[in-house]
Design a protein around this motif. Structure first.
Motif, PDB file in Angstrom:
ATOM      1  N   HIS A  63       0.778  -1.232  -0.057  1.00  0.00           N
ATOM      2  CA  HIS A  63      -0.153   0.025  -0.001  1.00  0.00           C
ATOM      3  C   HIS A  63       0.989   1.174  -0.053  1.00  0.00           C
ATOM      4  N   GLU A  64       2.167   1.147   0.741  1.00  0.00           N
ATOM      5  CA  GLU A  64       2.938   2.394   0.632  1.00  0.00           C
ATOM      6  C   GLU A  64       3.426   2.644  -0.839  1.00  0.00           C
ATOM      7  N   LEU A  65       3.767   1.558  -1.413  1.00  0.00           N
ATOM      8  CA  LEU A  65       4.124   1.719  -2.838  1.00  0.00           C
ATOM      9  C   LEU A  65       3.137   2.069  -3.723  1.00  0.00           C
ATOM     10  N   LEU A  66       1.801   1.759  -3.436  1.00  0.00           N
ATOM     11  CA  LEU A  66       0.850   2.062  -4.266  1.00  0.00           C
ATOM     12  C   LEU A  66       0.746   3.604  -4.179  1.00  0.00           C
ATOM     13  N   ASP A  67       0.587   3.756  -2.910  1.00  0.00           N
ATOM     14  CA  ASP A  67       0.233   5.470  -2.645  1.00  0.00           C
ATOM     15  C   ASP A  67       1.449   6.309  -3.338  1.00  0.00           C
ATOM     16  N   ALA A  68       2.626   5.940  -3.359  1.00  0.00           N
ATOM     17  CA  ALA A  68       3.601   6.685  -4.136  1.00  0.00           C
ATOM     18  C   ALA A  68       3.225   6.674  -5.693  1.00  0.00           C
ATOM     19  N   ALA A  69       2.885   5.653  -6.205  1.00  0.00           N
ATOM     20  CA  ALA A  69       2.464   5.575  -7.703  1.00  0.00           C
ATOM     21  C   ALA A  69       1.263   6.788  -7.701  1.00  0.00           C
ATOM     22  N   ILE A  70       0.204   6.576  -6.994  1.00  0.00           N
ATOM     23  CA  ILE A  70      -0.634   7.354  -6.907  1.00  0.00           C
ATOM     24  C   ILE A  70      -0.482   9.108  -6.810  1.00  0.00           C
ATOM     25  N   ALA A  71       0.676   9.204  -6.126  1.00  0.00           N
ATOM     26  CA  ALA A  71       1.332  10.618  -5.934  1.00  0.00           C
ATOM     27  C   ALA A  71       1.790  10.835  -7.158  1.00  0.00           C
ATOM     28  N   LYS A  72       2.070  10.029  -7.949  1.00  0.00           N
ATOM     29  CA  LYS A  72       2.701  10.442  -9.174  1.00  0.00           C
ATOM     30  C   LYS A  72       1.724  10.589 -10.260  1.00  0.00           C
ATOM     31  N   ASP A  73       0.331  10.376 -10.022  1.00  0.00           N
ATOM     32  CA  ASP A  73      -0.965  10.553 -10.784  1.00  0.00           C
ATOM     33  C   ASP A  73      -0.790   9.613 -11.879  1.00  0.00           C
ATOM     34  N   TYR A  74      -0.408   8.282 -11.665  1.00  0.00           N
ATOM     35  CA  TYR A  74      -0.605   7.331 -12.738  1.00  0.00           C
ATOM     36  C   TYR A  74      -1.887   6.713 -12.552  1.00  0.00           C
ATOM     37  N   PRO A  75      -2.756   6.831 -13.666  1.00  0.00           N
ATOM     38  CA  PRO A  75      -4.208   6.881 -13.576  1.00  0.00           C
ATOM     39  C   PRO A  75      -4.700   5.451 -13.072  1.00  0.00           C
ATOM     40  N   THR A  76      -3.996   4.190 -13.536  1.00  0.00           N
ATOM     41  CA  THR A  76      -4.350   3.054 -13.072  1.00  0.00           C
ATOM     42  C   THR A  76      -3.936   2.715 -11.616  1.00  0.00           C
ATOM     43  N   ALA A  77      -3.202   3.557 -11.150  1.00  0.00           N
ATOM     44  CA  ALA A  77      -2.697   3.382  -9.675  1.00  0.00           C
ATOM     45  C   ALA A  77      -4.019   3.539  -8.874  1.00  0.00           C
TER      46      ALA A  77
END
Length: 445
Positions: free
Chosen positions: A420-434
Protein backbone atom coordinates in the motif's frame (compact mmCIF):
# COMPACT_ATOMS: atom_id res chain seq x y z
CA UNK A 1 1.65 -4.05 -48.28
CA UNK A 2 -1.37 -2.34 -46.76
CA UNK A 3 -1.24 -4.63 -43.75
CA UNK A 4 2.07 -3.14 -42.55
CA UNK A 5 1.56 0.55 -43.36
CA UNK A 6 1.70 1.59 -39.72
CA UNK A 7 5.13 0.01 -39.23
CA UNK A 8 6.76 2.83 -41.18
CA UNK A 9 4.82 5.42 -39.18
CA UNK A 10 5.83 3.83 -35.89
CA UNK A 11 9.51 4.27 -36.72
CA UNK A 12 9.03 8.02 -36.92
CA UNK A 13 6.76 8.16 -33.87
CA UNK A 14 8.96 6.20 -31.44
CA UNK A 15 9.80 8.16 -28.29
CA UNK A 16 13.38 9.19 -27.45
CA UNK A 17 15.39 7.24 -24.91
CA UNK A 18 17.23 8.48 -21.80
CA UNK A 19 20.46 6.52 -22.05
CA UNK A 20 21.65 4.65 -25.07
CA UNK A 21 24.65 2.52 -25.86
CA UNK A 22 24.87 3.80 -29.44
CA UNK A 23 24.86 7.40 -28.21
CA UNK A 24 27.59 6.59 -25.72
CA UNK A 25 29.78 5.04 -28.40
CA UNK A 26 29.17 7.98 -30.75
CA UNK A 27 30.15 10.44 -28.03
CA UNK A 28 33.32 8.46 -27.32
CA UNK A 29 34.28 8.25 -30.99
CA UNK A 30 33.90 12.01 -31.37
CA UNK A 31 36.03 12.46 -28.22
CA UNK A 32 33.12 13.95 -26.28
CA UNK A 33 34.36 12.01 -23.30
CA UNK A 34 32.22 13.73 -20.67
CA UNK A 35 29.02 12.78 -22.50
CA UNK A 36 30.35 9.28 -23.14
CA UNK A 37 31.15 8.82 -19.47
CA UNK A 38 27.68 9.99 -18.42
CA UNK A 39 25.97 7.62 -20.87
CA UNK A 40 28.13 4.66 -19.83
CA UNK A 41 27.50 5.35 -16.14
CA UNK A 42 23.71 5.50 -16.68
CA UNK A 43 23.88 2.00 -18.16
CA UNK A 44 25.71 0.43 -15.19
CA UNK A 45 22.51 -0.12 -13.09
CA UNK A 46 21.15 -2.10 -16.05
CA UNK A 47 23.99 -4.63 -15.80
CA UNK A 48 25.69 -3.39 -18.98
CA UNK A 49 29.05 -5.19 -19.06
CA UNK A 50 30.32 -3.32 -22.13
CA UNK A 51 29.62 0.02 -20.47
CA UNK A 52 31.69 -1.04 -17.45
CA UNK A 53 34.49 -2.22 -19.74
CA UNK A 54 34.58 1.07 -21.65
CA UNK A 55 34.65 3.08 -18.43
CA UNK A 56 37.60 0.95 -17.34
CA UNK A 57 39.44 1.81 -20.55
CA UNK A 58 38.67 5.52 -20.11
CA UNK A 59 40.17 5.51 -16.60
CA UNK A 60 43.13 3.44 -17.73
CA UNK A 61 43.91 5.77 -20.65
CA UNK A 62 42.86 9.05 -19.02
CA UNK A 63 40.14 9.85 -21.54
CA UNK A 64 38.14 12.77 -20.14
CA UNK A 65 39.21 11.79 -16.61
CA UNK A 66 42.47 11.67 -14.73
CA UNK A 67 44.20 8.35 -15.35
CA UNK A 68 43.41 6.13 -12.39
CA UNK A 69 44.55 2.50 -12.41
CA UNK A 70 42.61 1.67 -9.25
CA UNK A 71 39.36 2.88 -10.78
CA UNK A 72 40.19 1.05 -14.01
CA UNK A 73 40.69 -2.20 -12.10
CA UNK A 74 37.37 -1.66 -10.30
CA UNK A 75 35.48 -1.19 -13.57
CA UNK A 76 37.29 -4.11 -15.25
CA UNK A 77 36.31 -6.28 -12.27
CA UNK A 78 32.71 -5.17 -12.56
CA UNK A 79 32.72 -5.85 -16.31
CA UNK A 80 34.05 -9.36 -15.70
CA UNK A 81 31.43 -10.13 -13.05
CA UNK A 82 28.70 -8.83 -15.38
CA UNK A 83 29.81 -11.33 -18.00
CA UNK A 84 32.19 -9.40 -20.27
CA UNK A 85 34.28 -11.87 -22.25
CA UNK A 86 38.05 -11.45 -22.57
CA UNK A 87 38.53 -9.32 -19.47
CA UNK A 88 40.13 -11.83 -17.10
CA UNK A 89 43.61 -12.05 -18.64
CA UNK A 90 44.13 -8.30 -18.99
CA UNK A 91 42.76 -7.70 -15.51
CA UNK A 92 45.17 -10.22 -14.03
CA UNK A 93 48.11 -8.52 -15.76
CA UNK A 94 47.04 -5.05 -14.61
CA UNK A 95 46.73 -6.25 -11.02
CA UNK A 96 50.37 -7.37 -11.12
CA UNK A 97 51.53 -3.92 -12.24
CA UNK A 98 50.05 -1.88 -9.40
CA UNK A 99 50.88 -1.56 -5.73
CA UNK A 100 49.09 -3.20 -2.82
CA UNK A 101 47.68 0.19 -1.85
CA UNK A 102 46.21 0.63 -5.35
CA UNK A 103 44.68 -2.85 -5.19
CA UNK A 104 43.07 -2.07 -1.84
CA UNK A 105 41.68 1.17 -3.24
CA UNK A 106 40.41 -0.70 -6.32
CA UNK A 107 38.53 -3.08 -4.04
CA UNK A 108 36.86 -0.17 -2.28
CA UNK A 109 35.89 1.38 -5.61
CA UNK A 110 34.49 -1.94 -6.79
CA UNK A 111 32.29 -2.34 -3.72
CA UNK A 112 30.82 1.10 -4.42
CA UNK A 113 30.27 0.34 -8.12
CA UNK A 114 28.75 -3.04 -7.29
CA UNK A 115 25.96 -1.29 -5.40
CA UNK A 116 24.89 0.40 -8.63
CA UNK A 117 24.73 -2.96 -10.44
CA UNK A 118 23.68 -5.03 -7.43
CA UNK A 119 20.73 -6.80 -9.07
CA UNK A 120 22.98 -8.33 -11.72
CA UNK A 121 25.56 -9.63 -9.27
CA UNK A 122 23.08 -11.87 -7.44
CA UNK A 123 22.67 -15.56 -8.37
CA UNK A 124 20.18 -16.09 -11.18
CA UNK A 125 16.75 -17.23 -10.09
CA UNK A 126 15.38 -20.51 -11.38
CA UNK A 127 12.50 -20.70 -13.85
CA UNK A 128 9.14 -19.43 -12.62
CA UNK A 129 6.80 -22.04 -11.20
CA UNK A 130 3.90 -23.12 -13.35
CA UNK A 131 0.75 -21.39 -12.08
CA UNK A 132 -2.80 -22.55 -12.72
CA UNK A 133 -4.67 -19.93 -14.72
CA UNK A 134 -8.46 -19.96 -14.34
CA UNK A 135 -10.37 -20.48 -17.58
CA UNK A 136 -12.11 -17.67 -19.41
CA UNK A 137 -15.85 -18.26 -19.18
CA UNK A 138 -17.19 -15.47 -21.36
CA UNK A 139 -16.25 -12.27 -23.09
CA UNK A 140 -15.99 -11.11 -26.67
CA UNK A 141 -12.77 -10.42 -28.49
CA UNK A 142 -12.10 -6.77 -29.38
CA UNK A 143 -13.92 -5.09 -32.24
CA UNK A 144 -11.59 -4.27 -35.11
CA UNK A 145 -11.33 -0.45 -35.33
CA UNK A 146 -12.98 0.58 -38.57
CA UNK A 147 -10.16 2.87 -39.73
CA UNK A 148 -7.56 0.17 -39.11
CA UNK A 149 -9.74 -2.37 -40.90
CA UNK A 150 -10.17 -0.15 -43.95
CA UNK A 151 -6.44 0.57 -44.09
CA UNK A 152 -5.56 -3.12 -43.69
CA UNK A 153 -3.56 -2.46 -40.53
CA UNK A 154 -2.65 -5.45 -38.35
CA UNK A 155 -1.06 -5.51 -34.92
CA UNK A 156 -1.29 -6.68 -31.32
CA UNK A 157 -1.95 -5.40 -27.80
CA UNK A 158 -0.45 -6.94 -24.66
CA UNK A 159 -2.87 -6.20 -21.80
CA UNK A 160 -2.23 -6.46 -18.05
CA UNK A 161 -5.24 -6.70 -15.75
CA UNK A 162 -6.47 -7.35 -12.22
CA UNK A 163 -9.08 -10.07 -11.73
CA UNK A 164 -11.25 -10.02 -8.59
CA UNK A 165 -12.51 -12.86 -6.41
CA UNK A 166 -15.56 -13.42 -8.63
CA UNK A 167 -13.45 -13.70 -11.77
CA UNK A 168 -14.35 -10.27 -13.11
CA UNK A 169 -11.73 -7.95 -14.60
CA UNK A 170 -11.45 -5.05 -12.18
CA UNK A 171 -8.98 -2.81 -14.02
CA UNK A 172 -6.53 -3.08 -16.89
CA UNK A 173 -3.90 -1.19 -18.84
CA UNK A 174 -1.75 -1.72 -21.92
CA UNK A 175 1.73 -3.10 -21.34
CA UNK A 176 2.78 -3.04 -24.98
CA UNK A 177 1.07 -2.47 -28.32
CA UNK A 178 1.90 -2.29 -31.99
CA UNK A 179 1.15 -0.07 -33.78
CA UNK A 180 1.13 2.29 -30.81
CA UNK A 181 -2.40 3.41 -29.78
CA UNK A 182 -4.15 1.92 -32.83
CA UNK A 183 -5.90 -0.97 -31.05
CA UNK A 184 -5.55 0.04 -27.38
CA UNK A 185 -9.07 1.32 -26.74
CA UNK A 186 -10.68 -1.66 -28.43
CA UNK A 187 -8.56 -4.13 -26.44
CA UNK A 188 -9.24 -2.45 -23.08
CA UNK A 189 -12.95 -2.14 -23.79
CA UNK A 190 -13.12 -5.87 -24.51
CA UNK A 191 -11.04 -7.17 -21.61
CA UNK A 192 -13.05 -5.23 -19.02
CA UNK A 193 -16.13 -7.29 -19.92
CA UNK A 194 -14.38 -10.66 -19.61
CA UNK A 195 -15.33 -13.22 -16.99
CA UNK A 196 -13.00 -15.91 -15.64
CA UNK A 197 -13.60 -18.78 -13.24
CA UNK A 198 -14.20 -17.48 -9.72
CA UNK A 199 -11.33 -18.40 -7.40
CA UNK A 200 -12.18 -16.36 -4.32
CA UNK A 201 -8.86 -14.55 -4.70
CA UNK A 202 -7.54 -11.56 -6.61
CA UNK A 203 -4.71 -12.02 -9.11
CA UNK A 204 -2.92 -10.21 -11.94
CA UNK A 205 -2.88 -11.68 -15.42
CA UNK A 206 -1.73 -10.88 -18.96
CA UNK A 207 -3.30 -11.41 -22.37
CA UNK A 208 -2.21 -10.63 -25.92
CA UNK A 209 -4.88 -9.67 -28.41
CA UNK A 210 -3.86 -10.27 -32.01
CA UNK A 211 -5.52 -8.05 -34.58
CA UNK A 212 -5.37 -9.96 -37.84
CA UNK A 213 -7.20 -9.79 -41.12
CA UNK A 214 -7.96 -12.87 -43.21
CA UNK A 215 -4.88 -12.36 -45.36
CA UNK A 216 -1.51 -13.68 -44.25
CA UNK A 217 1.00 -11.11 -43.06
CA UNK A 218 3.38 -10.16 -45.86
CA UNK A 219 6.75 -11.40 -44.55
CA UNK A 220 8.66 -9.81 -47.43
CA UNK A 221 7.08 -6.43 -46.67
CA UNK A 222 8.11 -6.69 -43.02
CA UNK A 223 11.67 -7.61 -44.02
CA UNK A 224 11.75 -4.69 -46.47
CA UNK A 225 10.68 -2.23 -43.76
CA UNK A 226 13.32 -3.58 -41.37
CA UNK A 227 15.90 -3.07 -44.09
CA UNK A 228 14.54 0.33 -45.13
CA UNK A 229 14.87 1.72 -41.60
CA UNK A 230 18.07 -0.24 -40.87
CA UNK A 231 16.49 -1.77 -37.77
CA UNK A 232 18.53 -4.97 -37.92
CA UNK A 233 21.84 -3.14 -38.39
CA UNK A 234 20.98 -0.51 -35.79
CA UNK A 235 19.91 -3.18 -33.32
CA UNK A 236 23.22 -5.02 -33.60
CA UNK A 237 25.08 -1.71 -33.25
CA UNK A 238 23.38 -1.28 -29.87
CA UNK A 239 20.68 1.34 -30.50
CA UNK A 240 17.86 0.72 -28.04
CA UNK A 241 15.56 2.67 -30.37
CA UNK A 242 16.17 0.18 -33.19
CA UNK A 243 16.14 -2.80 -30.83
CA UNK A 244 12.73 -1.90 -29.42
CA UNK A 245 11.16 -1.39 -32.84
CA UNK A 246 12.69 -4.64 -34.11
CA UNK A 247 11.27 -6.48 -31.09
CA UNK A 248 7.82 -5.09 -31.88
CA UNK A 249 7.99 -6.37 -35.45
CA UNK A 250 9.14 -9.81 -34.32
CA UNK A 251 6.26 -9.90 -31.83
CA UNK A 252 3.97 -9.01 -34.73
CA UNK A 253 5.32 -11.98 -36.69
CA UNK A 254 4.60 -14.20 -33.68
CA UNK A 255 0.89 -13.40 -34.03
CA UNK A 256 0.71 -15.75 -37.01
CA UNK A 257 -1.14 -18.71 -35.58
CA UNK A 258 -0.48 -21.08 -38.50
CA UNK A 259 3.00 -21.74 -37.06
CA UNK A 260 4.15 -23.14 -33.71
CA UNK A 261 7.37 -21.29 -33.01
CA UNK A 262 9.92 -22.96 -30.73
CA UNK A 263 13.02 -21.07 -29.56
CA UNK A 264 16.23 -23.08 -29.38
CA UNK A 265 18.76 -21.19 -27.22
CA UNK A 266 21.57 -23.45 -28.47
CA UNK A 267 21.23 -22.17 -32.04
CA UNK A 268 23.73 -19.44 -32.98
CA UNK A 269 22.29 -15.93 -33.12
CA UNK A 270 21.59 -14.69 -36.62
CA UNK A 271 23.80 -11.78 -37.72
CA UNK A 272 22.04 -11.60 -41.10
CA UNK A 273 18.32 -10.95 -41.30
CA UNK A 274 16.39 -13.98 -42.57
CA UNK A 275 12.66 -14.12 -41.91
CA UNK A 276 11.88 -16.98 -44.29
CA UNK A 277 11.22 -19.25 -41.32
CA UNK A 278 8.03 -17.22 -40.70
CA UNK A 279 6.75 -17.79 -44.24
CA UNK A 280 3.35 -19.55 -44.13
CA UNK A 281 3.58 -23.27 -44.84
CA UNK A 282 1.34 -25.37 -47.06
CA UNK A 283 -1.87 -26.56 -45.43
CA UNK A 284 -1.72 -30.06 -44.00
CA UNK A 285 -4.64 -32.17 -42.74
CA UNK A 286 -5.06 -35.22 -40.53
CA UNK A 287 -8.15 -37.06 -41.78
CA UNK A 288 -7.90 -40.15 -39.59
CA UNK A 289 -10.45 -40.82 -36.84
CA UNK A 290 -10.03 -41.76 -33.18
CA UNK A 291 -7.42 -39.20 -32.15
CA UNK A 292 -8.11 -36.98 -29.15
CA UNK A 293 -5.28 -35.21 -27.32
CA UNK A 294 -2.08 -33.65 -28.59
CA UNK A 295 1.19 -34.89 -30.03
CA UNK A 296 4.16 -33.90 -32.19
CA UNK A 297 4.99 -36.02 -35.23
CA UNK A 298 7.68 -36.37 -37.88
CA UNK A 299 6.60 -37.42 -41.37
CA UNK A 300 8.14 -38.92 -44.49
CA UNK A 301 7.97 -37.20 -47.87
CA UNK A 302 4.59 -38.81 -48.61
CA UNK A 303 3.11 -37.64 -45.28
CA UNK A 304 3.37 -40.95 -43.43
CA UNK A 305 4.04 -40.44 -39.71
CA UNK A 306 7.39 -42.04 -38.87
CA UNK A 307 7.95 -40.75 -35.33
CA UNK A 308 5.82 -39.35 -32.51
CA UNK A 309 6.89 -37.16 -29.57
CA UNK A 310 5.33 -35.65 -26.45
CA UNK A 311 2.18 -37.71 -26.98
CA UNK A 312 -0.81 -37.16 -24.74
CA UNK A 313 -3.85 -39.30 -25.56
CA UNK A 314 -7.03 -38.10 -23.87
CA UNK A 315 -9.50 -40.53 -22.31
CA UNK A 316 -11.68 -40.41 -25.45
CA UNK A 317 -8.78 -41.38 -27.73
CA UNK A 318 -9.09 -44.80 -29.42
CA UNK A 319 -5.70 -44.94 -31.14
CA UNK A 320 -2.71 -46.78 -29.70
CA UNK A 321 -0.16 -45.01 -31.91
CA UNK A 322 0.06 -42.40 -34.65
CA UNK A 323 2.97 -44.05 -36.45
CA UNK A 324 1.99 -45.31 -39.87
CA UNK A 325 -0.94 -42.95 -40.23
CA UNK A 326 -0.78 -40.33 -42.93
CA UNK A 327 -1.11 -36.56 -43.16
CA UNK A 328 -2.64 -35.23 -46.36
CA UNK A 329 -2.17 -31.98 -48.25
CA UNK A 330 1.44 -30.92 -48.79
CA UNK A 331 3.39 -32.10 -45.74
CA UNK A 332 7.06 -31.17 -45.55
CA UNK A 333 9.41 -33.79 -44.13
CA UNK A 334 11.79 -31.07 -42.89
CA UNK A 335 9.28 -29.98 -40.23
CA UNK A 336 7.61 -31.57 -37.26
CA UNK A 337 3.88 -31.07 -36.90
CA UNK A 338 1.76 -30.62 -33.81
CA UNK A 339 -1.59 -32.42 -33.81
CA UNK A 340 -4.35 -31.52 -31.38
CA UNK A 341 -8.04 -32.23 -30.88
CA UNK A 342 -9.97 -31.42 -27.72
CA UNK A 343 -12.91 -33.81 -27.96
CA UNK A 344 -14.62 -36.34 -30.19
CA UNK A 345 -17.80 -34.30 -29.82
CA UNK A 346 -16.16 -31.34 -31.53
CA UNK A 347 -16.97 -30.96 -35.20
CA UNK A 348 -13.66 -29.31 -35.81
CA UNK A 349 -11.02 -31.45 -37.55
CA UNK A 350 -7.70 -32.32 -35.99
CA UNK A 351 -5.63 -29.14 -35.80
CA UNK A 352 -2.30 -29.56 -37.62
CA UNK A 353 0.37 -26.88 -37.18
CA UNK A 354 3.96 -26.99 -38.46
CA UNK A 355 6.64 -26.52 -35.80
CA UNK A 356 9.48 -24.16 -36.69
CA UNK A 357 12.61 -23.75 -34.61
CA UNK A 358 14.29 -20.36 -34.45
CA UNK A 359 17.31 -18.85 -32.68
CA UNK A 360 16.76 -16.39 -29.85
CA UNK A 361 17.77 -13.48 -32.10
CA UNK A 362 14.50 -13.85 -34.04
CA UNK A 363 12.36 -13.35 -30.93
CA UNK A 364 10.94 -10.18 -29.43
CA UNK A 365 12.16 -11.17 -25.95
CA UNK A 366 15.80 -11.23 -27.14
CA UNK A 367 15.65 -7.65 -28.45
CA UNK A 368 13.49 -6.29 -25.65
CA UNK A 369 16.13 -7.50 -23.19
CA UNK A 370 18.91 -5.86 -25.19
CA UNK A 371 16.89 -2.64 -25.51
CA UNK A 372 16.31 -2.71 -21.75
CA UNK A 373 20.04 -3.05 -21.08
CA UNK A 374 20.68 -0.18 -23.46
CA UNK A 375 18.31 2.20 -21.70
CA UNK A 376 14.82 1.81 -23.22
CA UNK A 377 12.26 2.43 -20.48
CA UNK A 378 9.47 0.86 -22.54
CA UNK A 379 11.49 -2.32 -22.94
CA UNK A 380 12.40 -2.33 -19.26
CA UNK A 381 8.72 -2.19 -18.29
CA UNK A 382 7.96 -5.16 -20.54
CA UNK A 383 10.86 -7.27 -19.28
CA UNK A 384 10.03 -6.36 -15.66
CA UNK A 385 6.97 -8.60 -16.02
CA UNK A 386 9.28 -11.62 -16.48
CA UNK A 387 12.34 -10.54 -14.47
CA UNK A 388 11.86 -9.00 -11.01
CA UNK A 389 15.32 -7.43 -11.13
CA UNK A 390 14.03 -4.95 -13.69
CA UNK A 391 11.00 -4.23 -11.53
CA UNK A 392 13.27 -3.36 -8.61
CA UNK A 393 15.41 -1.11 -10.80
CA UNK A 394 12.39 0.75 -12.15
CA UNK A 395 10.94 1.14 -8.67
CA UNK A 396 14.24 2.65 -7.52
CA UNK A 397 13.93 5.07 -10.45
CA UNK A 398 10.37 5.96 -9.33
CA UNK A 399 8.68 4.58 -12.44
CA UNK A 400 5.00 4.98 -11.53
CA UNK A 401 3.65 2.28 -13.85
CA UNK A 402 5.96 -0.38 -12.46
CA UNK A 403 5.44 0.81 -8.91
CA UNK A 404 1.66 0.50 -9.19
CA UNK A 405 1.51 -3.03 -10.60
CA UNK A 406 4.32 -4.34 -8.42
CA UNK A 407 2.48 -2.87 -5.44
CA UNK A 408 -0.68 -4.67 -6.52
CA UNK A 409 1.15 -7.98 -6.67
CA UNK A 410 2.80 -7.27 -3.31
CA UNK A 411 -0.57 -6.61 -1.65
CA UNK A 412 -2.10 -9.74 -3.20
CA UNK A 413 0.86 -11.76 -1.86
CA UNK A 414 0.07 -10.59 1.68
CA UNK A 415 2.68 -7.86 2.17
CA UNK A 416 0.00 -5.27 2.85
CA UNK A 417 1.90 -2.39 4.40
CA UNK A 418 4.78 -2.36 1.89
CA UNK A 419 2.36 -2.80 -1.01
CA UNK A 420 0.00 0.00 0.00
CA UNK A 421 2.90 2.38 0.66
CA UNK A 422 4.28 1.70 -2.81
CA UNK A 423 0.83 2.03 -4.39
CA UNK A 424 0.30 5.37 -2.63
CA UNK A 425 3.63 6.55 -4.03
CA UNK A 426 2.45 5.63 -7.55
CA UNK A 427 -0.80 7.51 -6.92
CA UNK A 428 1.21 10.56 -5.84
CA UNK A 429 2.77 10.48 -9.31
CA UNK A 430 -0.77 10.57 -10.72
CA UNK A 431 -0.54 7.30 -12.64
CA UNK A 432 -4.25 6.74 -13.52
CA UNK A 433 -4.30 2.95 -13.14
CA UNK A 434 -2.80 3.30 -9.65
CA UNK A 435 -6.02 4.97 -8.52
CA UNK A 436 -8.04 2.07 -9.96
CA UNK A 437 -5.82 -0.52 -8.29
CA UNK A 438 -6.18 1.29 -4.96
CA UNK A 439 -9.96 1.25 -5.24
CA UNK A 440 -10.04 -2.52 -5.76
CA UNK A 441 -7.25 -3.43 -3.31
CA UNK A 442 -7.97 -1.03 -0.42
CA UNK A 443 -10.15 -3.59 1.34
CA UNK A 444 -7.12 -5.86 1.71
CA UNK A 445 -5.51 -5.07 5.09
Amino acid sequence: MKKVLFIALAVAMASPIQADWAQAIKAHQTQNYQAAKEHFQKLIPYGHADAAFNLALMYLQGEGVSADESMAIAYFTLAEKLGHHGTAEGLAQLRQLVSAEQLALAEQHFLTLAQHAKWWLLPEQGPAKTVYLPARLKGDYPIYPINAFKAGVVGYVNVRFLVDEQGKVATADVLDAYPEHTFNKSALRAIKDWQFEATGEKYIRFWRFDFKLNETLDIDAVAALIEQHQLWRGAWLGSSHHQFLLASLLELLDTQKDLLIVVDPTLPVEKELDLTVFTPKAKVRANFAGFVGHAEVQVAADGTITEQFNVHFAAENTLESLIGLKLSGKPDATYRYRLSKASTSSRRPINVIPIVTIPASLTSRFWWEKAARNGSKSAQRIIAVYDERWAQILIAEQDAETMAWFAGRTIINGEYQAGHELLDAAIAKDYPTAHELKKHLQSMP
